[in-house]
Design a protein around this motif. Structure first.
Motif, PDB file in Angstrom:
ATOM      1  N   LEU A 183       0.834  -1.208   0.000  1.00  0.00           N
ATOM      2  CA  LEU A 183       0.000   0.000   0.000  1.00  0.00           C
ATOM      3  C   LEU A 183       0.867   1.256   0.000  1.00  0.00           C
ATOM      4  N   ASP A 184       2.022   1.190   0.676  1.00  0.00           N
ATOM      5  CA  ASP A 184       2.905   2.376   0.704  1.00  0.00           C
ATOM      6  C   ASP A 184       3.425   2.677  -0.702  1.00  0.00           C
ATOM      7  N   HIS A 185       3.785   1.624  -1.416  1.00  0.00           N
ATOM      8  CA  HIS A 185       4.276   1.788  -2.785  1.00  0.00           C
ATOM      9  C   HIS A 185       3.153   2.360  -3.670  1.00  0.00           C
ATOM     10  N   VAL A 186       1.945   1.814  -3.501  1.00  0.00           N
ATOM     11  CA  VAL A 186       0.801   2.276  -4.290  1.00  0.00           C
ATOM     12  C   VAL A 186       0.547   3.761  -4.020  1.00  0.00           C
ATOM     13  N   LEU A 187       0.580   4.127  -2.756  1.00  0.00           N
ATOM     14  CA  LEU A 187       0.336   5.536  -2.407  1.00  0.00           C
ATOM     15  C   LEU A 187       1.420   6.439  -3.006  1.00  0.00           C
ATOM     16  N   ALA A 188       2.656   5.975  -2.937  1.00  0.00           N
ATOM     17  CA  ALA A 188       3.747   6.790  -3.495  1.00  0.00           C
ATOM     18  C   ALA A 188       3.524   7.016  -4.990  1.00  0.00           C
ATOM     19  N   LYS A 189       3.109   5.967  -5.680  1.00  0.00           N
ATOM     20  CA  LYS A 189       2.847   6.085  -7.124  1.00  0.00           C
ATOM     21  C   LYS A 189       1.687   7.056  -7.379  1.00  0.00           C
ATOM     22  N   ILE A 190       0.629   6.932  -6.572  1.00  0.00           N
ATOM     23  CA  ILE A 190      -0.542   7.792  -6.781  1.00  0.00           C
ATOM     24  C   ILE A 190      -0.161   9.249  -6.483  1.00  0.00           C
ATOM     25  N   ARG A 191       0.667   9.437  -5.473  1.00  0.00           N
ATOM     26  CA  ARG A 191       1.125  10.812  -5.189  1.00  0.00           C
ATOM     27  C   ARG A 191       1.918  11.375  -6.358  1.00  0.00           C
ATOM     28  N   ALA A 192       2.747  10.534  -6.946  1.00  0.00           N
ATOM     29  CA  ALA A 192       3.549  10.996  -8.087  1.00  0.00           C
ATOM     30  C   ALA A 192       2.623  11.349  -9.260  1.00  0.00           C
ATOM     31  N   LEU A 193       1.603  10.526  -9.485  1.00  0.00           N
ATOM     32  CA  LEU A 193       0.646  10.801 -10.570  1.00  0.00           C
ATOM     33  C   LEU A 193      -0.134  12.079 -10.272  1.00  0.00           C
ATOM     34  N   HIS A 194      -0.424  12.290  -8.992  1.00  0.00           N
ATOM     35  CA  HIS A 194      -1.122  13.508  -8.565  1.00  0.00           C
ATOM     36  C   HIS A 194      -0.271  14.735  -8.896  1.00  0.00           C
ATOM     37  N   GLU A 234       1.965  14.983 -11.125  1.00  0.00           N
ATOM     38  CA  GLU A 234       2.136  15.172 -12.563  1.00  0.00           C
ATOM     39  C   GLU A 234       0.830  15.502 -13.290  1.00  0.00           C
ATOM     40  N   HIS A 235      -0.268  14.860 -12.877  1.00  0.00           N
ATOM     41  CA  HIS A 235      -1.507  14.982 -13.664  1.00  0.00           C
ATOM     42  C   HIS A 235      -2.623  15.730 -12.945  1.00  0.00           C
ATOM     43  N   GLY A 236      -2.411  16.095 -11.694  1.00  0.00           N
ATOM     44  CA  GLY A 236      -3.388  16.941 -11.027  1.00  0.00           C
ATOM     45  C   GLY A 236      -4.480  16.206 -10.284  1.00  0.00           C
ATOM     46  N   GLU A 237      -5.540  16.980 -10.032  1.00  0.00           N
ATOM     47  CA  GLU A 237      -6.543  16.632  -9.028  1.00  0.00           C
ATOM     48  C   GLU A 237      -7.248  15.283  -9.201  1.00  0.00           C
ATOM     49  N   HIS A 238      -7.379  14.820 -10.456  1.00  0.00           N
ATOM     50  CA  HIS A 238      -8.016  13.509 -10.633  1.00  0.00           C
ATOM     51  C   HIS A 238      -7.328  12.463  -9.780  1.00  0.00           C
TER      52      HIS A 238
END
Ligand code: NAI
Length: 695
Positions: free
Chosen positions: A657-668, A670-674
């Motif tokens: 889950l920590d890895h998943v969150l880190a990835k989602i934060r990175a996408l956030h 780069e790609h914003g609010e979605h």
């Protein structure tokens, strides 16, 4: 008659006329828990030492012999605590007194392996026997892959083991897997069998050669258990060249490897998840269940026809209502054509076609629905139409009838509110084709009564569905998650990918179909209508991709119009890349000021799958799904997510889950609010949790 009896916890021991009767007694299916194995070993020793005993019988207390290993004990100390199944079987094989398995009900997995270790097996005609371990991503670990080929021949054994096939008692005797069918007193049958066979073991003399390389090559790499199937082939192959003891060691090593691996972990997760999904925590245990003896369906379109077929297949009479004769005829013709195809493929007999058709009663008269216990509405996805239908149902249906809607996205609460009996209103969201797809989202409205809910769960199980109880919310669980998944699939087009690249990447990940293929199959017009409905509430500052809207504006609604994300030649379902779509994509990217770039398959998978995970976490937090594992059941059984990855939420847990969150934060970033991380994910990771913590 000399009778002695001692009751032990998981098995008990009697003697009758020199026969020791060892009853496996571990309800519900006499799973081979550690406790039962200990008791069996003691009973076997006792029978061996008892001078008055000449024959030993293993049989199930209750209606089944043995359902196999205790799945909950896999990967625990209890699974490998002595005596293991192999030791019990060795004890049986070393017995100087014949040991006979008396099989009623099921003998599956370890249960059949135990029976295979016995000197004889007698069965009831309707017993069900199989080495079903592959369904959990495993191979038999108690000698099944070594003893079965020796008993019935290599090719038939491989067929059963590789596919986890079950056979009836009658078939088992034909195969040489069981010695005889019995239908009266088992002890008499045992004594007859032992006398007839002496102490020689039946052995198969089948010398047919199996082409193992060809068997490996023919494993479908889209199966839920590819790894286990290959291992099963290897084990059976080993049985043809290794002495028994070496073969047993080889099999056990393969079992140990699989039980510790990700495929089996995912399949075991789903095994429990499916059993958990229909359960609702806050319902009184004594909630009464309303029987469904008669059903009715409104709308004989794609869904209505399939739903009617699902009831007919379970032997439940169903009235199929339409407003107009032509639509009704079309619906019935489609059902008949479906049955004929099934009959041609040998899936059902001609007699069954007749029986099922006779259970579906076409009707143009609404009052024909008055006697139904469960009425399912499958008319157009339009709130006004649905409300009108429910007002009519409220007027004509008998008191206590369950009124269900098959809506894929609309609010059950709003529908229920137009009736005088919102407690009887519920969502039953079937998936297309409804006679085939196993998933059923049962949507519990605010006013839905516990009685209505549990009655629907029971009815769903009766018609062979996998029910998952969810709450009301836009798109419920499955379709709500599709929104961000499809959003990313379209954003990736704008950013530089092609529909075929996105689809291929996700199919390689294991999805049954790519998102654009699915959209073309399901029809783009439905989502277009939803987007138009939701447009007024869409935050204007968020990135929005116009590609699907522009595709729809050209009348391209997918396969049914011969074009969507792809084009289809006359009568063909083969998607072909279409330059028209490429132009639309490039035009949208230009308008949005996006510079297109090469996109990797990894990025496609990461963005589409993490979009599912992030939305899934939000759905959990919103209480729309009760458990993370429910979401996995929805995605695997309804949306083609690979079973061997266990569903999106299980997959996220395996990634960390920590890895998943880190990835989602990175996408956030780069790609914003979605990509705002779901707060639940943030909280879990902050607390150091590694799972979604749902029961
Ligand atoms: P469809 O257009 O194939 O069938 C709808 C049928 O309802 C038509 O035959 C129409 O004549 C009939 N109908 C319309 N108004 C009626 C009325 N007042 N009384 C009786 N019959 C009436 O639509 P489809 O695809 O079967 O969808 C039906 C419902 O199922 C919709 O709510 C849809 O959102 C939902 N659904 C559709 C899925 C799909 O994959 N197509 C999947 C899950 C749910």
């Amino acid at each position: 008659m000399n009778t002695a009896s001692t009751t032990e916890k998981a098995s008990h021991y009697d003697t009758r006329a020199g026969v020791a009767l060892i009853h496996l007694d571990n309800p519900p299916v006499n799973a081979l828990s550690h406790h039962l194995r200990v008791n069996l070993a003691e009973s076997l020793t006792r029978a061996g030492q008892d001078p008055d005993v000449h024959t030993i019988v293993l049989l199930g207390a209750g209606t089944s012999f043995c359902g196999g290993a205790d799945v909950r004990q896999f990967n625990t100390e209890a699974a490998t605590a002595d005596p293991m199944l192999a030791a019990l079987i060795a004890q049986i094989e070393a017995s100087t007194k014949p040991v006979v398995a008396v099989i009623e009900g099921v003998a599956l997995g370890g249960g059949l392996e135990l029976a295979l270790g016995c000197h004889h097996r007698i069965v009831t005609a309707t017993a069900s026997l199989g080495l079903t371990e592959v369904s959990l991503g495993l191979v038999p670990g108690g000698g099944g892959t070594q003893r079965l080929p020796r008993l019935i021949g290599t090719a038939p054994a491989l067929d059963l083991i590789q596919h986890g096939k079950r056979v009836s008692g009658v078939e088992a005797v034909k195969l040489g897997l069981a010695d005889a069918v019995f239908d009266a007193d088992p002890v008499t049958a045992v004594l007859e069998q032992v006398a007839a066979a002496g102490d020689t073991l039946p052995r198969n003399t089948d010398e047919s050669v199996v082409d193992f390389a060809a068997r490996h090559a023919s494993v479908n790499n889209k199966s839920r258990n590819t790894i286990a199937q290959h291992a099963a082939i290897d084990c059976v192959e080993a049985s043809t060249r290794l002495p028994l003891q070496e073969g047993l060691r080889y099999e056990r090593a393969r079992f140990d490897e699989l039980v510790a691996g990700p495929e089996s972990a995912a399949l075991r997760h789903l095994f429990f998840a499916e059993r958990q999904a229909p359960k609702v925590a806050d319902l009184p245990a004594d909630t009464p269940i309303r029987p469904v003896a008669e059903a009715a369906v409104l709308g004989a379109g794609t869904m209505g026809g399939g739903i009617a077929m699902a009831f007919a297949a379970a032997g439940i009479p169903v009235t199929l209502y339409e407003r107009e004769q032509t639509a009704l005829d079309r619906g019935i013709d489609r059902i008949r054509a479906n049955y004929e195809i099934s009959a041609e493929r040998g899936k059902i007999t001609a007699a069954e076609v007749g029986e099922r058709l006779s259970l579906i009663r076409p009707s143009l008269t609404l009052s024909d629905l008055a006697s139904a216990d469960l009425v399912i509405e499958a008319v157009f996805e339009d709130m006004d139409v649905k409300k009108e239908v429910f007002r009519s149902l409220d007027n004509i249906c008998k008191p206590g009838a369950i009124l269900a809607s098959n809506t894929s996205r609309l609010s059950i609460d709003d529908i229920a509110a137009v009736t005088s009996r919102p407690q009887d209103v519920i969502g039953l969201h079937f998936f297309s084709p409804a006679n085939v797809m196993r998933l059923l989202e049962i949507v519990r409205g605010d006013a839905t009564s516990p009685e209505t809910l549990v009655s629907c769960v029971k009815a769903a199980q009766r018609i062979g569905k996998v029910p998952v109880v969810v709450k009301v919310g836009e798109g419920f669980v499955g379709n709500r998650m599709l929104t961000p998944y499809w959003r990313e699939a379209n954003f990736l087009l704008e950013e530089g990918a092609t529909p075929q690249q996105v689809d291929h990447a996700l199919v390689r990940f294991g999805m049954a179909m790519g998102p654009h293929n699915v959209a073309d199959l399901a029809g783009l017009d439905i989502n277009w209508a939803t987007r138009k409905r939701l447009a007024p509430t869409r935050p204007s500052h968020l990135r929005y991709c116009k590609i699907p809207d522009l595709i729809c504006e050209r009348g391209r609604f997918g396969q049914k119009t011969g074009a969507g994300y792809y084009r289809y030649e006359d009568g063909s379902r083969i998607p072909r890349p279409d330059p028209v779509v490429d132009e639309i994509v490039v035009e949208c990217a230009r308008e949005a000021g996006i510079e297109r770039r090469p996109i990797s398959d990894d990025e496609i998978v990461e963005r589409c799958v993490l979009a599912l995970v992030n939305e899934g976490a939000q759905i959990l937090d919103d209480g729309i799904a009760q458990r993370a594992s429910d979401i996995d059941v929805v995605y695997v059984s309804g949306y083609g997510f690979p079973a061997w990855r266990g569903g999106p939420m299980h997959y996220a847990e395996t990634l960390g889950l920590d890895h998943v969150l880190a990835k989602i934060r990175a996408l956030h970033a780069e790609h914003g609010e979605h990509w705002t991380p779901a707060p639940l994910l943030e909280r879990l990771v902050a607390a150091g949790e590694t799972t979604f913590l749902t029961p």
